[in-house]
Design a protein around this motif. Structure first.
Motif, mmCIF file in Angstrom:
data_model
loop_
_atom_site.group_PDB
_atom_site.id
_atom_site.type_symbol
_atom_site.label_atom_id
_atom_site.label_comp_id
_atom_site.label_asym_id
_atom_site.label_seq_id
_atom_site.Cartn_x
_atom_site.Cartn_y
_atom_site.Cartn_z
ATOM 1 N N HIS A 127 -21.081 -12.496 -49.243
ATOM 2 C CA HIS A 127 -20.221 -12.366 -50.420
ATOM 3 C C HIS A 127 -19.085 -11.358 -50.199
ATOM 4 O O HIS A 127 -18.302 -11.121 -51.120
ATOM 5 N N PHE A 128 -19.004 -10.784 -48.993
ATOM 6 C CA PHE A 128 -17.814 -10.039 -48.608
ATOM 7 C C PHE A 128 -16.725 -11.057 -48.234
ATOM 8 O O PHE A 128 -17.022 -12.205 -47.910
ATOM 9 N N SER A 129 -15.485 -10.598 -48.238
ATOM 10 C CA SER A 129 -14.417 -11.480 -47.781
ATOM 11 C C SER A 129 -14.635 -11.811 -46.300
ATOM 12 O O SER A 129 -15.305 -11.056 -45.578
ATOM 13 N N ILE A 130 -14.079 -12.935 -45.851
ATOM 14 C CA ILE A 130 -14.241 -13.344 -44.457
ATOM 15 C C ILE A 130 -13.711 -12.262 -43.516
ATOM 16 O O ILE A 130 -14.332 -11.939 -42.502
ATOM 17 N N GLN A 131 -12.565 -11.668 -43.858
ATOM 18 C CA GLN A 131 -11.990 -10.633 -43.001
ATOM 19 C C GLN A 131 -12.897 -9.411 -42.929
ATOM 20 O O GLN A 131 -13.101 -8.844 -41.856
ATOM 21 N N ARG A 132 -13.472 -9.022 -44.089
ATOM 22 C CA ARG A 132 -14.335 -7.836 -44.067
ATOM 23 C C ARG A 132 -15.629 -8.114 -43.297
ATOM 24 O O ARG A 132 -16.141 -7.235 -42.607
ATOM 25 N N GLN A 133 -16.153 -9.314 -43.429
ATOM 26 C CA GLN A 133 -17.321 -9.671 -42.625
ATOM 27 C C GLN A 133 -17.003 -9.531 -41.138
ATOM 28 O O GLN A 133 -17.824 -9.033 -40.356
ATOM 29 N N ARG A 134 -15.813 -9.978 -40.751
ATOM 30 C CA ARG A 134 -15.424 -9.908 -39.338
ATOM 31 C C ARG A 134 -15.290 -8.455 -38.881
ATOM 32 O O ARG A 134 -15.777 -8.083 -37.805
ATOM 33 N N TYR A 135 -14.658 -7.627 -39.700
ATOM 34 C CA TYR A 135 -14.488 -6.220 -39.344
ATOM 35 C C TYR A 135 -15.830 -5.491 -39.271
ATOM 36 O O TYR A 135 -16.069 -4.697 -38.357
ATOM 37 N N LEU A 136 -16.692 -5.763 -40.240
ATOM 38 C CA LEU A 136 -18.002 -5.098 -40.243
ATOM 39 C C LEU A 136 -18.855 -5.570 -39.072
ATOM 40 O O LEU A 136 -19.573 -4.773 -38.454
ATOM 41 N N GLY A 137 -18.774 -6.855 -38.754
ATOM 42 C CA GLY A 137 -19.513 -7.356 -37.598
ATOM 43 C C GLY A 137 -19.061 -6.684 -36.311
ATOM 44 O O GLY A 137 -19.887 -6.317 -35.471
ATOM 45 N N ALA A 138 -17.736 -6.516 -36.162
ATOM 46 C CA ALA A 138 -17.209 -5.847 -34.965
ATOM 47 C C ALA A 138 -17.615 -4.384 -34.933
ATOM 48 O O ALA A 138 -17.952 -3.844 -33.868
ATOM 49 N N LEU A 139 -17.596 -3.721 -36.091
ATOM 50 C CA LEU A 139 -17.984 -2.312 -36.164
ATOM 51 C C LEU A 139 -19.429 -2.120 -35.720
ATOM 52 O O LEU A 139 -19.738 -1.243 -34.909
ATOM 53 N N TYR A 140 -20.309 -2.966 -36.223
ATOM 54 C CA TYR A 140 -21.727 -2.806 -35.883
ATOM 55 C C TYR A 140 -22.043 -3.312 -34.475
ATOM 56 O O TYR A 140 -23.073 -2.936 -33.903
ATOM 57 N N HIS A 141 -21.186 -4.115 -33.925
ATOM 58 C CA HIS A 141 -21.325 -4.452 -32.504
ATOM 59 C C HIS A 141 -21.091 -3.200 -31.655
ATOM 60 O O HIS A 141 -21.779 -2.968 -30.656
ATOM 61 N N LEU A 142 -20.139 -2.373 -32.073
ATOM 62 C CA LEU A 142 -19.890 -1.100 -31.375
ATOM 63 C C LEU A 142 -21.088 -0.165 -31.520
ATOM 64 O O LEU A 142 -21.465 0.530 -30.571
ATOM 65 N N VAL A 143 -21.668 -0.149 -32.717
ATOM 66 C CA VAL A 143 -22.863 0.679 -32.927
ATOM 67 C C VAL A 143 -23.978 0.231 -31.992
ATOM 68 O O VAL A 143 -24.661 1.056 -31.364
ATOM 69 N N GLU A 144 -24.170 -1.074 -31.878
ATOM 70 C CA GLU A 144 -25.206 -1.615 -30.991
ATOM 71 C C GLU A 144 -24.936 -1.219 -29.537
ATOM 72 O O GLU A 144 -25.881 -0.895 -28.788
ATOM 73 N N SER A 145 -23.681 -1.220 -29.143
ATOM 74 C CA SER A 145 -23.322 -0.803 -27.789
ATOM 75 C C SER A 145 -23.706 0.650 -27.546
ATOM 76 O O SER A 145 -24.188 1.015 -26.462
ATOM 77 N N MET A 146 -23.499 1.494 -28.562
ATOM 78 C CA MET A 146 -23.855 2.904 -28.427
ATOM 79 C C MET A 146 -25.367 3.089 -28.348
ATOM 80 O O MET A 146 -25.862 3.917 -27.576
ATOM 81 N N VAL A 147 -26.100 2.312 -29.134
ATOM 82 C CA VAL A 147 -27.567 2.389 -29.085
ATOM 83 C C VAL A 147 -28.061 2.076 -27.670
ATOM 84 O O VAL A 147 -28.905 2.784 -27.108
ATOM 85 N N ASP A 148 -27.539 1.000 -27.084
ATOM 86 C CA ASP A 148 -27.936 0.615 -25.725
ATOM 87 C C ASP A 148 -27.553 1.683 -24.707
ATOM 88 O O ASP A 148 -28.348 2.026 -23.818
ATOM 89 N N ALA A 149 -26.335 2.219 -24.833
ATOM 90 C CA ALA A 149 -25.860 3.217 -23.867
ATOM 91 C C ALA A 149 -26.650 4.511 -23.968
ATOM 92 O O ALA A 149 -26.901 5.172 -22.948
ATOM 93 N N VAL A 150 -27.053 4.898 -25.173
ATOM 94 C CA VAL A 150 -27.860 6.110 -25.345
ATOM 95 C C VAL A 150 -29.203 5.943 -24.634
ATOM 96 O O VAL A 150 -29.689 6.863 -23.974
ATOM 97 N N GLY A 151 -29.794 4.766 -24.761
ATOM 98 C CA GLY A 151 -31.065 4.516 -24.073
ATOM 99 C C GLY A 151 -30.915 4.583 -22.563
ATOM 100 O O GLY A 151 -31.750 5.185 -21.864
ATOM 101 N N GLN A 152 -29.865 3.989 -22.032
ATOM 102 C CA GLN A 152 -29.618 4.021 -20.591
ATOM 103 C C GLN A 152 -29.334 5.448 -20.114
ATOM 104 O O GLN A 152 -29.766 5.852 -19.022
ATOM 105 N N SER A 153 -28.616 6.206 -20.936
ATOM 106 C CA SER A 153 -28.321 7.597 -20.568
ATOM 107 C C SER A 153 -29.586 8.436 -20.533
ATOM 108 O O SER A 153 -29.741 9.310 -19.669
ATOM 109 N N GLY A 154 -30.506 8.170 -21.466
ATOM 110 C CA GLY A 154 -31.778 8.889 -21.457
ATOM 111 C C GLY A 154 -32.571 8.608 -20.194
ATOM 112 O O GLY A 154 -33.174 9.523 -19.612
ATOM 113 N N ASN A 155 -32.550 7.351 -19.746
ATOM 114 C CA ASN A 155 -33.242 6.999 -18.504
ATOM 115 C C ASN A 155 -32.599 7.696 -17.303
ATOM 116 O O ASN A 155 -33.297 8.189 -16.409
ATOM 117 N N ALA A 156 -31.267 7.747 -17.294
ATOM 118 C CA ALA A 156 -30.565 8.415 -16.195
ATOM 119 C C ALA A 156 -30.883 9.896 -16.172
ATOM 120 O O ALA A 156 -31.099 10.490 -15.104
#
Length: 256
Positions: A127-156
């Motif tokens: 029920h968000f506008s199509i543009q806002r859905q797209r922006y929020l999806g991209a934003l949380y894709h970045l969050v997911e990237s950070m989650v993965d990178a933090v895990g890899q950094s902990g292993n390193a």
């Protein structure tokens, strides 16, 4: 008991009037139901926006911390590299705060993405506008990237703990450690870029906190993992997140 007889419909005109009244009644009922439904979703979207704002205030603070300490992390990695290349037998000193033995201090933050996932699951996101859905999806894709990178950094960081062991690092170990250092060096630079993109996106879609709120958040979250304080106490370089964020173009000017 007096029983009223059903009044017969006289002519097509009266019949059509009765049908018209019924149709209008049904349409009014359906319209009111649609209005109630629309108001319901508007309220849910407004509540969702507030929840997203709260979640992204935290993520914005984590991103700002990542940007601030990246020069310090790279300096630490250079120190470990120089130690390994030199072949010194003396082990590197470890840092044991907060109860986490390590030779490399990194931020370890609980990046949040549960709100957006919940909004997608319960249908509110649609029920968000199509543009806002797209922006929020991209934003949380970045969050997911950070989650993965933090895990890899902990292993390193765990693998680099080998440089604190007594005795000299063997040639086999040296190659593995240098590879880990190189990967983490690139990963830390990548995380800083992603953090800045995340902050810029949050800023442009009105989910970022004010500068004062961000600085207050940075000050309050150091109790768990004060990487900024660690770097400052040791005279290691730090970045200015405000200055770095100004370099990030707005969403409508980005080439992606």
């Amino acid at each position: 008991m007096h029983v009223h007889k059903i009044k017969p419909v006289h002519g097509w005109k009266e019949f059509l009037n009765e049908i018209l009244i019924i149709v209008i009644g049904v349409l009014i009922a359906l319209g009111l139901e649609q209005v109630v439904e629309e108001v319901h979703w508007q309220n849910k979207v407004a509540d969702a926006e507030q929840r997203l704002k709260t979640e992204e205030t935290a993520n914005f603070g984590f991103a700002a911390e990542q940007v601030i300490v990246t020069p310090c992390i790279l300096a630490q990695l250079n120190r470990i590299r120089d130690h390994v290349i030199s072949g010194e037998a003396k082990p590197l000193p470890t840092d044991n705060f907060p109860n986490n033995l390590a030779v490399l201090r990194l931020p370890t933050r609980p990046w949040a993405k549960g709100t957006w996932e919940a909004l997608q699951q319960d249908g509110t996101a649609a029920h968000f506008s199509i543009q806002r859905q797209r922006y929020l999806g991209a934003l949380y894709h970045l969050v997911e990237s950070m989650v993965d990178a933090v895990g890899q950094s902990g292993n390193a960081s765990g693998r680099l703990l080998a440089t604190s062991y007594e005795g000299s690092v063997t040639s086999d170990m040296r190659g593995t450690i240098l590879l880990t250092l190189a990967e983490q060096y690139r990963r830390s630079q990548y995380m800083s870029r992603i953090a800045l993109q995340l902050m810029g996106s949050a800023r442009d879609i009105h989910l970022a906190p004010s500068v004062t709120q961000a600085d207050d958040f940075l000050g309050r979250m150091t109790f768990a993992s004060n990487t900024i304080g660690f770097c400052r106490d040791r005279g290691l370089p730090l970045a200015n997140w405000r200055a770095e964020l100004k370099k990030i173009p707005s969403l409508d000017k980005r080439p992606y």
